[in-house]
Structure formats: structure tokens, C-alpha cells
Design a protein around this motif. Sequence first.
Motif, PDB file in Angstrom:
ATOM      1  N   ASN A 706      58.869 -62.412 -14.594  1.00 33.16           N
ATOM      2  CA  ASN A 706      60.048 -63.253 -14.359  1.00 33.16           C
ATOM      3  C   ASN A 706      60.039 -63.834 -12.951  1.00 33.16           C
ATOM      4  OD1 ASN A 706      61.065 -62.972 -16.878  1.00 33.16           O
ATOM      5  ND2 ASN A 706      62.669 -61.475 -16.346  1.00 33.16           N
ATOM      6  N   LYS A 709      57.650 -66.535 -13.014  1.00 35.68           N
ATOM      7  CA  LYS A 709      58.114 -67.642 -13.866  1.00 35.68           C
ATOM      8  C   LYS A 709      59.213 -68.456 -13.218  1.00 35.68           C
ATOM      9  CE  LYS A 709      59.486 -65.972 -17.868  1.00 35.68           C
ATOM     10  NZ  LYS A 709      59.864 -65.733 -19.255  1.00 35.68           N
ATOM     11  N   TYR A 710      60.166 -67.739 -12.637  1.00 36.28           N
ATOM     12  CA  TYR A 710      61.345 -68.443 -12.096  1.00 36.28           C
ATOM     13  C   TYR A 710      61.186 -68.829 -10.629  1.00 36.28           C
ATOM     14  CZ  TYR A 710      63.126 -67.207 -16.626  1.00 36.28           C
ATOM     15  OH  TYR A 710      63.256 -67.108 -17.979  1.00 36.28           O
ATOM     16  N   ASP A 734      61.963 -62.145  -5.318  1.00 37.04           N
ATOM     17  CA  ASP A 734      61.269 -63.434  -5.271  1.00 37.04           C
ATOM     18  C   ASP A 734      62.103 -64.408  -4.460  1.00 37.04           C
ATOM     19  OD1 ASP A 734      63.128 -65.068  -6.957  1.00 37.04           O
ATOM     20  OD2 ASP A 734      62.531 -63.645  -8.538  1.00 37.04           O
ATOM     21  N   ARG A 753      69.952 -66.148 -22.084  1.00 41.62           N
ATOM     22  CA  ARG A 753      69.134 -66.905 -21.135  1.00 41.62           C
ATOM     23  C   ARG A 753      70.059 -67.828 -20.369  1.00 41.62           C
ATOM     24  NH1 ARG A 753      64.838 -70.099 -22.234  1.00 41.62           N
ATOM     25  NH2 ARG A 753      63.714 -68.989 -20.615  1.00 41.62           N
ATOM     26  N   THR A 765      62.282 -65.656 -24.039  1.00 44.01           N
ATOM     27  CA  THR A 765      62.978 -65.238 -25.256  1.00 44.01           C
ATOM     28  C   THR A 765      64.370 -64.687 -24.985  1.00 44.01           C
ATOM     29  OG1 THR A 765      62.018 -63.058 -25.023  1.00 44.01           O
ATOM     30  CG2 THR A 765      60.852 -64.615 -26.455  1.00 44.01           C
ATOM     31  N   LEU A 769      64.775 -58.819 -20.023  1.00 39.98           N
ATOM     32  CA  LEU A 769      65.688 -57.997 -19.211  1.00 39.98           C
ATOM     33  C   LEU A 769      66.486 -57.014 -20.077  1.00 39.98           C
ATOM     34  CD1 LEU A 769      67.038 -60.453 -16.489  1.00 39.98           C
ATOM     35  CD2 LEU A 769      65.392 -58.588 -16.230  1.00 39.98           C
TER      36      LEU A 769
HETATM   37  P1  ADP Z   1      63.324 -64.699 -20.494  1.00 39.64           P
HETATM   38  O1  ADP Z   1      62.340 -64.429 -21.514  1.00 39.64           O
HETATM   39  O2  ADP Z   1      64.133 -65.908 -20.776  1.00 39.64           O
HETATM   40  O3  ADP Z   1      62.803 -64.675 -19.106  1.00 39.64           O
HETATM   41  P2  ADP Z   1      64.673 -62.331 -19.617  1.00 39.64           P
HETATM   42  O4  ADP Z   1      65.547 -61.410 -20.367  1.00 39.64           O
HETATM   43  O5  ADP Z   1      63.533 -61.802 -18.955  1.00 39.64           O
HETATM   44  O6  ADP Z   1      64.351 -63.510 -20.603  1.00 39.64           O
HETATM   45  O7  ADP Z   1      65.572 -63.050 -18.543  1.00 39.64           O
HETATM   46  C1  ADP Z   1      66.812 -63.520 -18.922  1.00 39.64           C
HETATM   47  C2  ADP Z   1      67.227 -64.704 -18.099  1.00 39.64           C
HETATM   48  O8  ADP Z   1      67.478 -64.291 -16.759  1.00 39.64           O
HETATM   49  C3  ADP Z   1      66.191 -65.720 -17.974  1.00 39.64           C
HETATM   50  O9  ADP Z   1      66.239 -66.666 -19.040  1.00 39.64           O
HETATM   51  C4  ADP Z   1      66.466 -66.360 -16.651  1.00 39.64           C
HETATM   52  O10 ADP Z   1      67.356 -67.380 -16.801  1.00 39.64           O
HETATM   53  C5  ADP Z   1      67.088 -65.277 -15.840  1.00 39.64           C
HETATM   54  N1  ADP Z   1      66.109 -64.630 -14.918  1.00 39.64           N
HETATM   55  C6  ADP Z   1      65.406 -63.508 -15.126  1.00 39.64           C
HETATM   56  N2  ADP Z   1      64.694 -63.206 -14.043  1.00 39.64           N
HETATM   57  C7  ADP Z   1      64.931 -64.192 -13.146  1.00 39.64           C
HETATM   58  C8  ADP Z   1      64.473 -64.449 -11.837  1.00 39.64           C
HETATM   59  N3  ADP Z   1      63.617 -63.648 -11.219  1.00 39.64           N
HETATM   60  N4  ADP Z   1      64.918 -65.560 -11.176  1.00 39.64           N
HETATM   61  C9  ADP Z   1      65.817 -66.366 -11.802  1.00 39.64           C
HETATM   62  N5  ADP Z   1      66.265 -66.182 -13.052  1.00 39.64           N
HETATM   63  C10 ADP Z   1      65.820 -65.082 -13.697  1.00 39.64           C
END
Ligand code: ADP
Length: 803
Positions: A706, A709-710, A734, A753, A765, A769
Motif C-alpha cells: 500500500n 501503491k499510494y 510513506d 476504498r 480490492t 487492510l
Molecule cells: P486496496 O486494495 O484498495 O489498497 P486496502 O484495504 O489495502 O485496499 O486499503 C484500503 C484503502 O485505504 C485504499 O483503497 C486506499 O484508499 C487507502 N490506503 C491504504 N493504504 C494507504 C496508504 N499508505 N496511503 C494512502 N491511502 C492508503
Amino acid sequence: MRSSTALGWAAAFLAPALISSLDALSNRPSYQLAGFLYLLAVSLAAYLGGFAAGLVATVLATLGLDYFYTPPRHEFVPASTDQAAGVALFFVVAILISQLFGRRRQVQRQAEAASARANRLQAVTARLAEAVTPQQVLDAIVTEGVEAAEARAGAIGLVKADGEMIEIVAQRGYEQNIFVGWESFPLASDTPMGKAIRDESPFFFSTSAERDAAFSTMSTLTGPSHALAILPLVVEGRAIGAIAFTFPTEIEFDAERRALKATLAQQAAQAIDRVRLYEAERALRQRMTFLADASELLGSSLDYEVTLAQLARLAVPEMATWCSVDMVGPDRSIQRLAVAHEDPERAAWAERLGEEYPPDPDQPMGVPNVIRTMTAEFVPEITDELLVEAAQGDERLLEIVRELGLRSAITVPLIARGRALGALSLIRDDSAPRYTELDLDLASELARRAASAVDNAGLYREAERRGDASRALAHVDDGVVLLDEDGAVVSINPAAARILAVDEATVVGETALGSIGGWSEIEDNARPERGGTRGPVTLPLVLSNGNERWISVSGVDFGDGAVYALRDVTEERLLERTRSDFVATASHELRTPLAAVLGAVKTLRREDVSFDPDQREMLMDMIDREAGRLSGIVGQILLTGQLDAGRLRLEHERFDPVALTKSVVDSAELHLPTGIELRVQAEKDVPAVAGDENQLRQVISNLVDNAIKYSPQGGGVELRLNRNGQFARIEVADSGLGIPRDEHDRIFEKFYRLDPALTRGVNGTGLGLYISKELVERMNGRISVDSEPGRGSTFVVEVPLAI
Ligand code: ADP
């Protein structure tokens, strides 16, 4: 003729005859002795027989003395004037004696008669003093009174309550049929009684002829001629009736006779008045007692069916011969609740009769009419015409009601809060007096109390029912709001208050629109038509506390108001939405790597193109990577299913969190996007932790994924390890997109999400988390986030240390 008078007359004839016969015994009888004896005979005759007998005896004695004892004897002519003078003197003396005794006797007779009259009057007075019922008074007057008046017959007529009619209430001594057709007659009629009462003055007629001359209507009355006296019965200057005395012969009414009759009439009037007062007082007391008993009865129970039946029984026989209670049923029909009669068998019979003849609500009189018009019906006198009308052509019914001898009736409505609940009927037969206005008042008062008792019982039952209902509603999870016709809140159950974020106490009594936030939305979308139902509809409401919730509402209007059922479907709604989002996301997520794999495979299979080994390797790498991604997504979905089903078993092992973290970073390094830098900063001596090493690896790699990704702009991702009390603390920080504060909790929810606008279209998905949180908590650890949009995010995982 009295016996002493007869004796006197006997003496008047016999005594002079006897004395005369003494002449036969002696040749020379003494003229003086004979005269003396004759005088004795005259005295005796006058004493016993009165003046007339004495006079006869005087004449006979004078003749006897002259004939038998005055010389020349046996001749009526005295020998000398001396002797003639002696006879004459004797005659005078005898006359004087007879007159003297006659007078004395007359005086004595008068005294005797006066005393007899006084005695008779006394007897009337004594009987009247004992009388306590009107009948006893009348009996005393028409027996003793008639005798005291020296009359042959007597009758009493009283003015009825209506003041219009005279009713013959007692009579004695008359020929049987004389009053037929005259049982009652108008006060204004041309009759002696009518006039005596109207004029408040008596009439005395020495003969029938005299009477007929004065009152032509009476001339039809045949029979022997006789004297008649009619006297008004006057009480406090008002004639309440009249008494009539009829005499055996024609007589002169002298002053004394008139005075005596007047005295009798006065006594009669006073006695009747006294008894009437006594009766009224007794009746009043009886009514008060009855009312008190009835009130006590009505207050004794809330089971009004039983109480009213008891009330009906209480009313007989004092208040009524028949008492019945009818109630209006829920369908507006009239149902007989109770019938009472002194004889239970009669009551049962009447009940059966009632079933046979159920009341017609449109009946023009009786219970249906009283209930319909809410006014009492008072029939002091039930006439035959009325019975005929009531029977409505039913011969059998007419026969039955005629036989019952119904005399007087009262029917009063039972009214509470402007509504007729039923009616109470009181009926008397010939054995009881007619109802009066007083009885009507009593019945009305009784009905008022009974109605309020019934109403109270109803309210109580309703309250109980409502109490039960609201107790039940207090425990249901669905919200229920009851509004009245005007839209004011009558009741709101705790669930509804919670759902709508209002306080029950502040909204009850207020209009829902004015006191419940978001109600206008409900009003617009779920308000049912009058008598109809609507919904359920699901609406987003902005509540009084500013929160937005999704509420499912349905409404039912029941005429006097409406009831709304509410359910908070926010969670379901969100789940629903996230689920459908997930389907879209997951299919998209799955399609992207699948397309890449398929594309790579297709490319490799092309025969027209020859790939060099590097190109081939690159395509194989791509297949490998995308297949991994696919397997990751499928793995996440499977894991979520296992977690939800509670089928995931976690190991409980001891391992080194630092080594684990480093190995995660190492594998991430393998396909790190450009511009991202991974760093691990571990404090020295971070102790071993207890849990499932594989699953914790999943958690950390998810956080690292994550973080990468983010951080689409690139940047550093730092993993920090240290000890926090009994926990090992792993931070993944991050400098990427960050997360708004009010989303910090929700991102841990399943499928949740952030808005794609916030994540710049990064794929995912929404399960990572959620899985991480579930796993950490199952290892007795905790997970949290600290982040702000644009300033990066720091996820913190804490796992208990191994002991
Ligand atoms: P996803 O598969 O969408 O990443 P997660 O359950 O891992 O699902 O995360 C849920 C949501 O939390 C994500 O869609 C994202 O919007 C937000 N998120 C998770 N980690 C981060 C992060 N490190 N920085 C910003 N947003 C995050």
C-alpha cells in the motif's frame, strides 16, 4: 228505632191500660192513688219514649182517670166541676211531666249523639295517625271517615302530578260499577269534584236532583236519590283533591253537619299531605341509598360487563320491575348486556325474548332511538296504543307485552365524552307506582355514573393495551413512530428515537416535522394516503445531530393518525454499495493482470515473429508478475471468506519481527517501481513476538505494498521497529497521498476504498487492510493509522511479545 223509644211507646199505651184495669179489682178505688199511678205511667212513657210518647200517655191517662176513677165512674163526664177541674189539673200536670222528661231525654240524646260523633271523629283521627302509606290514609278516611260523616259511601279523588286530571284513588260503599269510566277525569270537567277543587270550596246537595241541576253531566248517574257532600282537600291553601260523601237519604246539611264534614276533609287533607311528604322523604332516602350502592358497585371493578349486570340486579325490585342494559358494539350494533327481574327465571325468559327480537337500530322509539338521539325517553304511563305501536304489527309480541302489564318506563342513554355507549332501561309493571320526574332524574344520574365507569374501564383497558404495546415496542429493534391526525408525535419507541437521533421526551406532543430532523424527507416520500399504506422506501436522511443515515421507512394511516416503521439500513446500504463496488473493482482488478498474461502468451505464440531471448524473458517475467498479482487478489478474497466464516486457524509461534520485516522488504525490493526507496530502521534488541509468522508477513507486505501503491510520485517508505511495553511495534511510513482523518476507521472495513479521486485511480480490492486488521487482532495485537492527505501515512502494527 231505638229500643228505649220503643219501650217508651209501649209504656205510653200499656201503663195507662194496666192502671185502668186495676178498676176491676176494687169497687171503690182511690182516685188519688190512681192519679198518682197515672202520673208515674206518664213519667215513664215520657222518660223512655220522649215527649210524644209522654203526650200519648197523658191523653190515655187523663181519659183513664176520668173514665175509671172520676165519679160518676165509667163515664167520660165528671159529676162535678171540682172533679172536672181535678182531671184537667191532672192533664196539665201530666203534660208538664211528660214535657219535662221529653226535653231531658232529647238533650240526653243530643249529648249522646255529639259524643258518638266525637268518638267517630276520634276514631278517624286515631286511624289517620297510624297511617304511613297513602293507601292506609285512604282506607282510614273511606271507612272510619264515611262512618263519622254518617254517610253511606265515600270516595277520594286526587289531582295527578300533571295537574290536569283527577284520579279516583279510593272509594267505599258505592255500587260496583259507579266509577267505571270515571277512574280519572279532567280537573276542568263539569263535575262536583272538579269544581270543588277548582274553587276550593265545598258543595252540599240535599238531593240528587239538586246535584243534577248544578252539574248536568251527573244526571246520567241513576240510582236512588240521596244527599251528597263534596269537599276540597286543601293543603297550604292549595286543593290537592276532593272527598265525596254520599248519604243514604235526602238530608238537610245544617251548620254542625257541614262543620263536621269540613273537619273530616281537613284531617284527610293533612293526613294525605303528611304521608305524601313522608313518602317523598322515604323515596328520596331510598334513591340516595340506591345511588350510593350503585356508585360503590360501579367503582368496585373495571370489568364493566359484570358491574353493569350487577347494577341491573341492584335496581330491581325497588327501582324497577325490569331493568336492562344495552351496549353499542364495535360494529355499531346494539347488544343486550343484561336483563334483571326479581325472578331469575323471568329474567332468563326476557333474555331469550331479546334474542328473538334483536333491536333494530332504526327503531323510532326505545333503546335504539335513545342511543341514536342521545336523549332519554320517559313514558310515565304506558298506554295500550303505545304497546300496539311498539309491537309493530307482531300479534304475538303484542300479546306478550300486554300480559306483562307494563305501566311506566324510563330509558336513559349512557353517554361518555359525547358518545352514546349504550342505554339503561327501567320498567315498572302494575304492581309498582308510576315513574315520576324524580325517577327520571335518578335514572339520568345513574346513567351518567355508569357511563363514566364504563368509559373509565375502557380507557384503562386501552391504557393497559397501549402499555403492553409500548412495553413490547420498547424491546423491538425496529423504530416505531405514532403520529396523530395533526402530525404530532403520540409515541416513539426507543429504537426510533435512537435511529432518528432524538430524545423521546422532547418530541412527544410536538409535530414530527418540527421536532425530528429529516422528517420532511419521510413526509415527502413515505406518507401514506388516508387509510392506506406506503413503502417501505429507503431514504438518506440528515438527522438532528447532522449525521446522514439511510433509513428504510414504511407508513400506515389508520384514520386517526399514522404509524411509521423505521429501520436504519446505513450499514447494509454501505455494505451493499461496497459489495457492488467490489464486484466492479475485483473484476477490473482481475481483468487487468489477466489481460496482461493473455497478451503475453498470445505474443509468445506468434509464429510470424521471432523473439530474441531477452524479449522472451521479459514477456515471461510479465506473465509471472501478473499471475502473481492475480493469485494475490484471489488469495485475498479466499482469506476474507475464511476470516468471515471463522475457519482460519492461526499458529502461535515465536519469531523475530525484525528478521520478518527485513525479508518482506527484500522481496518487495525485487520489483520496486522507480522512484521508491525502502528503508528499515530497527532498534536494537527488539524482542521476539508470539503469533503466526506467515500471517504477520502477509500484514506487513500488505502495508508495504500500500505504501508503495499510494505513493505514485515516489518517495521513501520507511519501516521502523521498536519495543512498546509488552508489544513489538512495526511502523510503515510513506510520504504518499495520505488519508483524510474521518476515513481512518473506515479504511479497515471490508471492501472499503477511498474515493478514486483521492487515490488517483490506484487499483485495489479494499480487502488488504480489513484482512490485516482481522489478522493482527487475532494475534492479540492492534493496528492503527496516522495520516493526513498530502502528508503521507504511517501505519502502526503492534504484536504482543513472546513471553
Ligand atoms: P486496496 O486494495 O484498495 O489498497 P486496502 O484495504 O489495502 O485496499 O486499503 C484500503 C484503502 O485505504 C485504499 O483503497 C486506499 O484508499 C487507502 N490506503 C491504504 N493504504 C494507504 C496508504 N499508505 N496511503 C494512502 N491511502 C492508503
